[in-house]
Design a protein around this motif. Sequence first.
Motif, PDB file in Angstrom:
ATOM      1  N   LEU A  65      -0.954  -4.297 -12.642  1.00  0.00           N
ATOM      2  CA  LEU A  65      -2.048  -4.547 -11.495  1.00  0.00           C
ATOM      3  C   LEU A  65      -1.934  -3.469 -10.483  1.00  0.00           C
ATOM      4  CD1 LEU A  65      -1.743  -8.248 -11.425  1.00  0.00           C
ATOM      5  CD2 LEU A  65      -3.462  -7.078 -12.641  1.00  0.00           C
ATOM      6  N   CYS A  66      -1.759  -1.943 -10.702  1.00  0.00           N
ATOM      7  CA  CYS A  66      -1.619  -0.921  -9.908  1.00  0.00           C
ATOM      8  C   CYS A  66      -2.937  -0.232  -9.882  1.00  0.00           C
ATOM      9  CB  CYS A  66      -0.622  -0.317 -10.243  1.00  0.00           C
ATOM     10  SG  CYS A  66       1.046  -0.749  -9.987  1.00  0.00           S
ATOM     11  N   ASP A  67      -3.322   0.376  -8.612  1.00  0.00           N
ATOM     12  CA  ASP A  67      -4.500   1.358  -8.693  1.00  0.00           C
ATOM     13  C   ASP A  67      -3.878   2.579  -8.336  1.00  0.00           C
ATOM     14  OD1 ASP A  67      -6.670   2.605  -8.030  1.00  0.00           O
ATOM     15  OD2 ASP A  67      -7.524   1.206  -6.564  1.00  0.00           O
ATOM     16  N   CYS A 106      -5.674  -0.860 -19.805  1.00  0.00           N
ATOM     17  CA  CYS A 106      -5.946  -0.102 -18.604  1.00  0.00           C
ATOM     18  C   CYS A 106      -7.285   0.651 -18.661  1.00  0.00           C
ATOM     19  CB  CYS A 106      -4.810   1.038 -18.756  1.00  0.00           C
ATOM     20  SG  CYS A 106      -3.146   0.384 -18.321  1.00  0.00           S
ATOM     21  N   ASN A 107      -7.966   0.787 -17.599  1.00  0.00           N
ATOM     22  CA  ASN A 107      -9.070   1.876 -17.582  1.00  0.00           C
ATOM     23  C   ASN A 107      -8.725   3.223 -17.610  1.00  0.00           C
ATOM     24  OD1 ASN A 107     -11.451   3.117 -16.787  1.00  0.00           O
ATOM     25  ND2 ASN A 107     -11.913   2.006 -14.787  1.00  0.00           N
ATOM     26  N   ILE A 108      -9.108   3.898 -18.594  1.00  0.00           N
ATOM     27  CA  ILE A 108      -8.882   5.318 -18.774  1.00  0.00           C
ATOM     28  C   ILE A 108     -10.027   6.377 -18.555  1.00  0.00           C
ATOM     29  CG2 ILE A 108      -6.673   4.752 -20.073  1.00  0.00           C
ATOM     30  CD1 ILE A 108      -8.307   6.024 -22.409  1.00  0.00           C
ATOM     31  N   ALA A 109     -10.956   5.741 -17.848  1.00  0.00           N
ATOM     32  CA  ALA A 109     -12.178   6.562 -17.602  1.00  0.00           C
ATOM     33  C   ALA A 109     -11.629   7.817 -16.835  1.00  0.00           C
ATOM     34  CB  ALA A 109     -13.309   5.581 -16.860  1.00  0.00           C
ATOM     35  N   GLY A 110     -11.861   8.959 -17.418  1.00  0.00           N
ATOM     36  CA  GLY A 110     -11.705  10.106 -16.437  1.00  0.00           C
ATOM     37  C   GLY A 110     -10.036  10.637 -16.540  1.00  0.00           C
ATOM     38  N   LEU A 111      -9.271   9.801 -17.498  1.00  0.00           N
ATOM     39  CA  LEU A 111      -7.845  10.135 -17.620  1.00  0.00           C
ATOM     40  C   LEU A 111      -7.850  11.461 -18.106  1.00  0.00           C
ATOM     41  CD1 LEU A 111      -4.827   9.624 -17.340  1.00  0.00           C
ATOM     42  CD2 LEU A 111      -5.105   8.230 -19.521  1.00  0.00           C
ATOM     43  N   THR A 112      -7.006  12.505 -17.788  1.00  0.00           N
ATOM     44  CA  THR A 112      -6.723  13.677 -18.494  1.00  0.00           C
ATOM     45  C   THR A 112      -5.555  13.909 -18.639  1.00  0.00           C
ATOM     46  OG1 THR A 112      -7.030  15.122 -16.638  1.00  0.00           O
ATOM     47  CG2 THR A 112      -9.218  14.780 -17.553  1.00  0.00           C
ATOM     48  N   ILE A 113      -5.128  14.645 -19.791  1.00  0.00           N
ATOM     49  CA  ILE A 113      -3.880  15.264 -19.836  1.00  0.00           C
ATOM     50  C   ILE A 113      -4.016  16.727 -20.216  1.00  0.00           C
ATOM     51  CG2 ILE A 113      -1.618  14.926 -21.354  1.00  0.00           C
ATOM     52  CD1 ILE A 113      -2.371  12.120 -21.979  1.00  0.00           C
ATOM     53  N   GLN A 171       0.784  -1.265  -0.018  1.00  0.00           N
ATOM     54  CA  GLN A 171       0.316   0.159  -0.043  1.00  0.00           C
ATOM     55  C   GLN A 171       0.968   1.375  -0.115  1.00  0.00           C
ATOM     56  OE1 GLN A 171      -0.756  -2.500   2.451  1.00  0.00           O
ATOM     57  NE2 GLN A 171      -1.837  -3.400   0.787  1.00  0.00           N
ATOM     58  N   ILE A 172       0.922   2.192  -0.902  1.00  0.00           N
ATOM     59  CA  ILE A 172       1.722   3.273  -0.996  1.00  0.00           C
ATOM     60  C   ILE A 172       0.657   4.619  -1.061  1.00  0.00           C
ATOM     61  CG2 ILE A 172       3.267   2.093  -2.085  1.00  0.00           C
ATOM     62  CD1 ILE A 172       2.686   3.565  -4.627  1.00  0.00           C
ATOM     63  N   GLY A 173      -0.421   4.517  -0.622  1.00  0.00           N
ATOM     64  CA  GLY A 173      -1.181   5.698  -0.365  1.00  0.00           C
ATOM     65  C   GLY A 173      -0.521   6.777   0.214  1.00  0.00           C
TER      66      GLY A 173
END
Length: 125
Positions: free
Chosen positions: A83-85, A104-111, A51-53
């Motif tokens: 397999l990272c969150d 990868c799930n890119i929903a909401g990913l912005t650049i 866990q690296i929160g």
Amino acid sequence: MKIQKVEIKDDCAEVNAKNAMLDNSSFSNVSMRNVIISDANLSDLKIDGAQIGGALIKNIGMPDGDHPNYDPDLKHRPVRFELCDFKTSLFIECDLSQVRLENCNIAGLTINGIAIDQLLANSKK
């Protein structure tokens, strides 16, 4: 420097290592909250099931021209994340050239404020 093997079992409040070579070390079932690693060679580091929160990872890569260990002939080897969150994470001033995202799930990913999932959907039309 004398090379020795150190084994720590059970509780250990604090470990400070300076000018140390810890190659081939392993840590299992440990709490390492608030650990600081600086000026370290972590090549081939493997972190699994951690866990690296709240972690801050910065200044990663080969040393720049002002660093005493700078070698213009050395190239940074690729880093791999599996397999990272990273939901709601932030990457600032990172060199992501030639980075590949696969499955990868890119929903909401912005650049830079541009929604990538929408950009891709529009490009398919």
